[in-house]
Write a protein that holds these residues in place. Sequence first.
Motif, PDB file in Angstrom:
ATOM      1  N   ARG A 121      -6.300   2.925  -9.500  1.00 40.12           N
ATOM      2  CA  ARG A 121      -5.772   4.274  -9.718  1.00 40.12           C
ATOM      3  C   ARG A 121      -4.744   4.632  -8.650  1.00 40.12           C
ATOM      4  NH1 ARG A 121     -11.457   5.277  -9.494  1.00 40.12           N
ATOM      5  NH2 ARG A 121     -12.400   5.979 -11.438  1.00 40.12           N
ATOM      6  N   LEU A 122      -3.855   5.556  -8.983  1.00 43.31           N
ATOM      7  CA  LEU A 122      -2.931   6.139  -8.001  1.00 43.31           C
ATOM      8  C   LEU A 122      -2.815   7.626  -8.319  1.00 43.31           C
ATOM      9  CD1 LEU A 122       0.013   3.534  -8.042  1.00 43.31           C
ATOM     10  CD2 LEU A 122      -1.643   3.857  -6.189  1.00 43.31           C
ATOM     11  N   CYS A 123      -2.527   8.437  -7.309  1.00 46.86           N
ATOM     12  CA  CYS A 123      -2.310   9.865  -7.553  1.00 46.86           C
ATOM     13  C   CYS A 123      -0.828  10.097  -7.861  1.00 46.86           C
ATOM     14  CB  CYS A 123      -2.808  10.686  -6.366  1.00 46.86           C
ATOM     15  SG  CYS A 123      -1.615  10.845  -5.028  1.00 46.86           S
ATOM     16  N   PRO A 124      -0.440  11.339  -8.214  1.00 43.50           N
ATOM     17  CA  PRO A 124       0.961  11.570  -8.607  1.00 43.50           C
ATOM     18  C   PRO A 124       1.976  11.139  -7.546  1.00 43.50           C
ATOM     19  CG  PRO A 124      -0.381  13.515  -9.070  1.00 43.50           C
ATOM     20  CD  PRO A 124      -1.266  12.538  -8.375  1.00 43.50           C
ATOM     21  N   LYS A 125       1.650  11.344  -6.280  1.00 45.95           N
ATOM     22  CA  LYS A 125       2.604  10.922  -5.238  1.00 45.95           C
ATOM     23  C   LYS A 125       2.695   9.406  -5.156  1.00 45.95           C
ATOM     24  CE  LYS A 125       0.848  13.033  -1.733  1.00 45.95           C
ATOM     25  NZ  LYS A 125      -0.268  13.494  -2.556  1.00 45.95           N
ATOM     26  N   GLY A 126       1.554   8.748  -5.292  1.00 45.94           N
ATOM     27  CA  GLY A 126       1.541   7.288  -5.232  1.00 45.94           C
ATOM     28  C   GLY A 126       2.356   6.681  -6.368  1.00 45.94           C
ATOM     29  N   VAL A 127       2.221   7.275  -7.560  1.00 46.66           N
ATOM     30  CA  VAL A 127       2.941   6.765  -8.725  1.00 46.66           C
ATOM     31  C   VAL A 127       4.455   6.907  -8.535  1.00 46.66           C
ATOM     32  CG1 VAL A 127       3.404   7.237 -11.175  1.00 46.66           C
ATOM     33  CG2 VAL A 127       1.056   7.207 -10.343  1.00 46.66           C
TER      34      VAL A 127
ATOM     35  N   HIS B  66      -6.350  13.952  -0.554  1.00 43.80           N
ATOM     36  CA  HIS B  66      -6.821  12.557  -0.565  1.00 43.80           C
ATOM     37  C   HIS B  66      -7.412  12.313  -1.951  1.00 43.80           C
ATOM     38  CE1 HIS B  66      -6.630  13.598   3.722  1.00 43.80           C
ATOM     39  NE2 HIS B  66      -6.304  12.344   3.887  1.00 43.80           N
ATOM     40  N   PRO B  67      -6.567  12.475  -2.985  1.00 41.83           N
ATOM     41  CA  PRO B  67      -7.095  12.501  -4.358  1.00 41.83           C
ATOM     42  C   PRO B  67      -7.960  11.300  -4.698  1.00 41.83           C
ATOM     43  CG  PRO B  67      -4.747  13.036  -4.341  1.00 41.83           C
ATOM     44  CD  PRO B  67      -5.104  12.627  -2.940  1.00 41.83           C
ATOM     45  N   LEU B  68      -7.615  10.141  -4.182  1.00 46.32           N
ATOM     46  CA  LEU B  68      -8.395   8.956  -4.539  1.00 46.32           C
ATOM     47  C   LEU B  68      -9.715   8.854  -3.777  1.00 46.32           C
ATOM     48  CD1 LEU B  68      -7.892   7.007  -6.804  1.00 46.32           C
ATOM     49  CD2 LEU B  68      -5.858   8.289  -6.221  1.00 46.32           C
ATOM     50  N   SER B  69     -10.040   9.907  -3.009  1.00 49.04           N
ATOM     51  CA  SER B  69     -11.403  10.016  -2.462  1.00 49.04           C
ATOM     52  C   SER B  69     -12.318  10.692  -3.473  1.00 49.04           C
ATOM     53  CB  SER B  69     -11.419  10.846  -1.174  1.00 49.04           C
ATOM     54  OG  SER B  69     -10.856  10.128  -0.118  1.00 49.04           O
TER      55      SER B  69
ATOM     56  N   HIS C   2       0.852  -1.189   0.000  1.00 51.34           N
ATOM     57  CA  HIS C   2       0.000   0.000   0.000  1.00 51.34           C
ATOM     58  C   HIS C   2       0.885   1.234   0.000  1.00 51.34           C
ATOM     59  CE1 HIS C   2      -3.823  -2.113   0.674  1.00 51.34           C
ATOM     60  NE2 HIS C   2      -3.014  -3.023   1.182  1.00 51.34           N
ATOM     61  N   CYS C   3       0.340   2.342  -0.489  1.00 50.09           N
ATOM     62  CA  CYS C   3       1.109   3.581  -0.629  1.00 50.09           C
ATOM     63  C   CYS C   3       1.615   4.062   0.736  1.00 50.09           C
ATOM     64  CB  CYS C   3       0.223   4.641  -1.268  1.00 50.09           C
ATOM     65  SG  CYS C   3       1.009   6.239  -1.491  1.00 50.09           S
ATOM     66  N   CYS C   4       2.762   4.736   0.739  1.00 47.88           N
ATOM     67  CA  CYS C   4       3.324   5.211   2.015  1.00 47.88           C
ATOM     68  C   CYS C   4       2.798   6.591   2.392  1.00 47.88           C
ATOM     69  CB  CYS C   4       4.838   5.277   1.918  1.00 47.88           C
ATOM     70  SG  CYS C   4       5.412   6.395   0.636  1.00 47.88           S
ATOM     71  N   PHE C   5       2.055   7.247   1.502  1.00 45.66           N
ATOM     72  CA  PHE C   5       1.715   8.630   1.802  1.00 45.66           C
ATOM     73  C   PHE C   5       0.387   8.774   2.553  1.00 45.66           C
ATOM     74  CE2 PHE C   5       4.917   9.439  -1.712  1.00 45.66           C
ATOM     75  CZ  PHE C   5       5.903   9.840  -0.834  1.00 45.66           C
ATOM     76  N   CYS C   6      -0.707   9.148   1.911  1.00 42.45           N
ATOM     77  CA  CYS C   6      -1.855   9.584   2.734  1.00 42.45           C
ATOM     78  C   CYS C   6      -2.663   8.425   3.306  1.00 42.45           C
ATOM     79  CB  CYS C   6      -2.735  10.558   1.966  1.00 42.45           C
ATOM     80  SG  CYS C   6      -3.948   9.812   0.885  1.00 42.45           S
ATOM     81  N   GLY C   7      -3.650   8.798   4.131  1.00 42.42           N
ATOM     82  CA  GLY C   7      -4.460   7.832   4.858  1.00 42.42           C
ATOM     83  C   GLY C   7      -5.364   6.966   3.986  1.00 42.42           C
ATOM     84  N   MET C   8      -5.445   7.259   2.680  1.00 38.47           N
ATOM     85  CA  MET C   8      -6.235   6.387   1.802  1.00 38.47           C
ATOM     86  C   MET C   8      -5.647   4.979   1.746  1.00 38.47           C
ATOM     87  SD  MET C   8      -8.757   8.078   0.507  1.00 38.47           S
ATOM     88  CE  MET C   8      -9.261   7.071  -0.883  1.00 38.47           C
ATOM     89  N   GLN C   9      -4.317   4.921   1.827  1.00 33.39           N
ATOM     90  CA  GLN C   9      -3.623   3.624   1.758  1.00 33.39           C
ATOM     91  C   GLN C   9      -4.008   2.828   0.509  1.00 33.39           C
ATOM     92  OE1 GLN C   9      -0.933   2.377   4.078  1.00 33.39           O
ATOM     93  NE2 GLN C   9      -1.051   4.563   3.586  1.00 33.39           N
ATOM     94  N   CYS C  10      -3.905   3.511  -0.632  1.00 34.46           N
ATOM     95  CA  CYS C  10      -4.207   2.864  -1.905  1.00 34.46           C
ATOM     96  C   CYS C  10      -3.339   1.618  -2.081  1.00 34.46           C
ATOM     97  CB  CYS C  10      -3.931   3.829  -3.051  1.00 34.46           C
ATOM     98  SG  CYS C  10      -5.034   5.252  -3.028  1.00 34.46           S
ATOM     99  N   GLY C  11      -3.933   0.610  -2.687  1.00 34.62           N
ATOM    100  CA  GLY C  11      -3.200  -0.628  -2.926  1.00 34.62           C
ATOM    101  C   GLY C  11      -2.330  -0.499  -4.170  1.00 34.62           C
TER     102      GLY C  11
HETATM  103  S1  SF4 Z   1      -4.346   9.059  -2.705  1.00 32.99           S
HETATM  104 FE1  SF4 Z   1      -2.249   9.209  -3.511  1.00 32.99          FE
HETATM  105  S2  SF4 Z   1      -0.958   9.633  -1.720  1.00 32.99           S
HETATM  106 FE2  SF4 Z   1      -2.925   8.882  -0.951  1.00 32.99          FE
HETATM  107  S3  SF4 Z   1      -2.595   6.687  -0.674  1.00 32.99           S
HETATM  108 FE3  SF4 Z   1      -3.508   6.984  -2.717  1.00 32.99          FE
HETATM  109  S4  SF4 Z   1      -1.778   7.095  -4.113  1.00 32.99           S
HETATM  110 FE4  SF4 Z   1      -0.970   7.410  -2.037  1.00 32.99          FE
END
Ligand code: SF4
Length: 703
Positions: A48-54, A183-186, A12-21
């Motif tokens: 999907r992932l946001c720019p930080k996740g990618v 929280h872009p993926l919200s 899972h992503c290291c950044f926001c609380g969404m914890q995208c897979g």
């Molecule tokens: S929204 Fe972006 S920063 Fe947050 S967990 Fe998903 S990919 Fe990572």
Amino acid sequence: MTRDGEELISTHCCFCGMQCGMNIRVKTVDQSVVGVEPRYDFPMNGGRLCPKGVAAYRQAEHRERILHPLIRKNGQLVKATWDEALDLVTSKIQDIQGKYGKDAFGLYSGSSMTNEKCYIMGKFARIGLGTKNIDYNGRYCMSSASYGFNQSVGIDRGSTNPWSDIKEADVLVLAGSNTAECHPLSMPYIWGARDKGAKIIVIDPRETKTALVADVHLDIRPGTDVAIGNGLLHVMIADGLVDEQFIEQHTTGYERLKEVVASYTPQRVAEITGVAPEKIITAARLYGQAKEGMVMFARGVEQHATGTDAVSTYVNLSLVSGKIGKKGSGFATFTGQGNGQGGREHGQKTDQLPGFRKITDPKAREYIASVWGVEESEIPGPGLSAFEILQQLGKEIKGLLLVCSNPIVSSPSIGDVGEYLKGLDFFVAIDMFMSESAELADVVLPSTVWIEDNGTTTNVEGRVVRLKGINRRPGEVKADWEIISEIADRLGRGKYFKYNSPEEIFNELRVASKGGIADYYGITYEKLEKMQGVFWPCPTEDDEGMPRLFEDKKFNFPDGKAKILAFEHKGPNEQVSEEFPLILSTGRVVYHYLSGNQTRRIEALTNFCPDPYVEIHPNTARQYNIGNGELVKISSPRGHIKVVAKITKIIREDMIFVPYHWGKQLAINHLTNPALEPKSKIPEFKVCAAKLEKIETLGEKHG
Ligand code: SF4
Ligand SMILES: Nc1nc2c(c(=O)[nH]1)N[C@H]1C(S)=C(S)[C@@H](COP(=O)(O)OP(=O)(O)OC[C@H]3O[C@@H](n4cnc5c(=O)[nH]c(N)nc54)[C@H](O)[C@@H]3O)O[C@H]1N2
Ligand SMILES: Nc1nc2c(c(=O)[nH]1)N[C@H]1C(S)=C(S)[C@@H](COP(=O)(O)OP(=O)(O)OC[C@H]3O[C@@H](n4cnc5c(=O)[nH]c(N)nc54)[C@H](O)[C@@H]3O)O[C@H]1N2
Ligand SMILES: [Mo]
């Protein structure tokens, strides 16, 4: 799909609380990282992932990783062996504690770490170091929400509902949350709700990318959320848009609320907040008349000297209308850091023991002492909160272990914080990149980045998820839990920290949390994988967890009733003045994360946003004769910085906004007010008084 010669490591992503897979792509032959793919199977981000996740994976093989322990010699940090570094750390801890007492060594920790690491930090402070002075960066982040939820409903899970419920709401209130950037993926959830006909109310002083999707945008003056909340409640009560039966059966305190909000007429609230009365009435009716609705907020509401009042005021919207405990109805705070939820549950807060237990509760102390195999009397009591720890450096606290935080960028009034840090006898930091804070340390120890770690985090919904690590580490880096266990061993406390894997730590955490509010006992690594995460509480192994809270309308108080709490509007701690006439607010941009120590190193992100800037309304800019892109000086009573002007109509005329992801002379925290919310101890990052000055360029002066 796996390519030839590659493996996919599911994490899972290291950044926001969404914890995208996401799946990390590694070469089978040497486990080197080649890229990333979003996970389609994980429901939160569905491919999907946001720019930080990618871009996050680029940290693993980054040339600026700290690869070896470093010790300061003749003023310089130089390479050392683990033995040298850990011996020095141990002897300094022993010296300081021998001379000044156990509490003179503090631990300042973070929430971007796995549950297993956060748990170890709390345990190490109490029975490794024996200090009461441990706290963590979530104090700057989740603490007002945490306090507000506890006082209103007796439980602090960031969201009462699973994220899938957002799409089931008929109305969404988004207050002080720049969801689109933070929280872009919200956003797909919010768009999904809108596509099904939901109305969207955004409460934010700026017309953010999130506000662009709003049906009603209440662009309030910063620091006036209690007033706007009371105004909405006033209209709902006046129009009969409350659920009398729910209030009667499941809450206390409504009569007092009615008395307090009686004077918050739309007219009066308009004067306080600067929002037209008609818009307040429209928003109140949209929320009040809807069948299902979610109230969601973030740091714009919480990082204030009255942050806990504001949280409970927004929770009141759900309680008076009975919009809670149902599909599409409830409230949530947007949990900030990747493990902002878990990080506040397992005992790294100064007033807390694992399972959300209070450190002052004799029964909780007995229980945790039995899990840890120590006497109850060996567990210290509550100590100082995060900013209070910094204020006591060189005074009550002579030595500090800093793990997973960069407080010389992220704390308010950092000119003062720099002075506090200088007062330390000994300072050791654990980080994977040299942060502005670690630069000041006597010893720096290199940690793994998240994709080299195994463990779990708990996301914005309260869903515990499993992170898997690649089987490769550069240089001599170690995982935080390994470093801490080795220090404990050298301190003669090794028998309490004999772990061979994060799973062993997790299994102890499960027992430690058993019977607590955040009960993880029924969650196992195996189950996490099978079920795409498990929502706490999950008290037994055959339990499947609880995605939606309060379906039984039982709130976590002895009488089972939620508390409707009423607050008067007080406003910010620091008022604007003739000398400092503008409100300065601070926050985030999509391309950077917190103090920026990770994202400022990733070109794919800095290319989009290399430097900080100040948002200024065109009318305000005209007043100061400032043009777009010109350099300006911003000052507050505490300090100043120089940044470039971004002239934009998205902001109110009486305020300016600066993102805080940069350090040293570009850090906006030179200006922010260290006033703390008295209950949650969160600093007032969202409001201080400031002034603007145009910086005359050479060309202008001479030409
Ligand atoms: S929204 Fe972006 S920063 Fe947050 S967990 Fe998903 S990919 Fe990572
Ligand atoms: N890109 C990115 N995403 C992140 C992070 C990051 O650093 N970068 N950090 C993560 C973390 S730890 C956190 S805590 C979250 C933060 O997530 P958010 O809280 O959404 O982010 P902020 O930008 O701090 O503030 C949100 C909004 O509050 C508004 N605001 C300011 N003052 C007030 C006020 O008085 N009342 C109201 N109602 N609104 C106000 C601001 O205009 C801003 O748009 O984001 C997480 N996600
Ligand atoms: N002006 C202003 N200031 C703010 C805010 C604001 O809105 N405005 N928001 C506040 C909020 S909400 C927050 S959350 C704080 C956060 O502020 P900080 O606590 O400073 O958070 P980070 O910048 O993430 O710092 C984490 C550090 O630990 C490192 N790190 C990351 N993962 C790990 C790990 O697993 N182990 C170890 N050992 N190190 C790791 C990173 O490289 C980085 O140096 O900032 C607060 N400060
Ligand atoms: Mo945060």
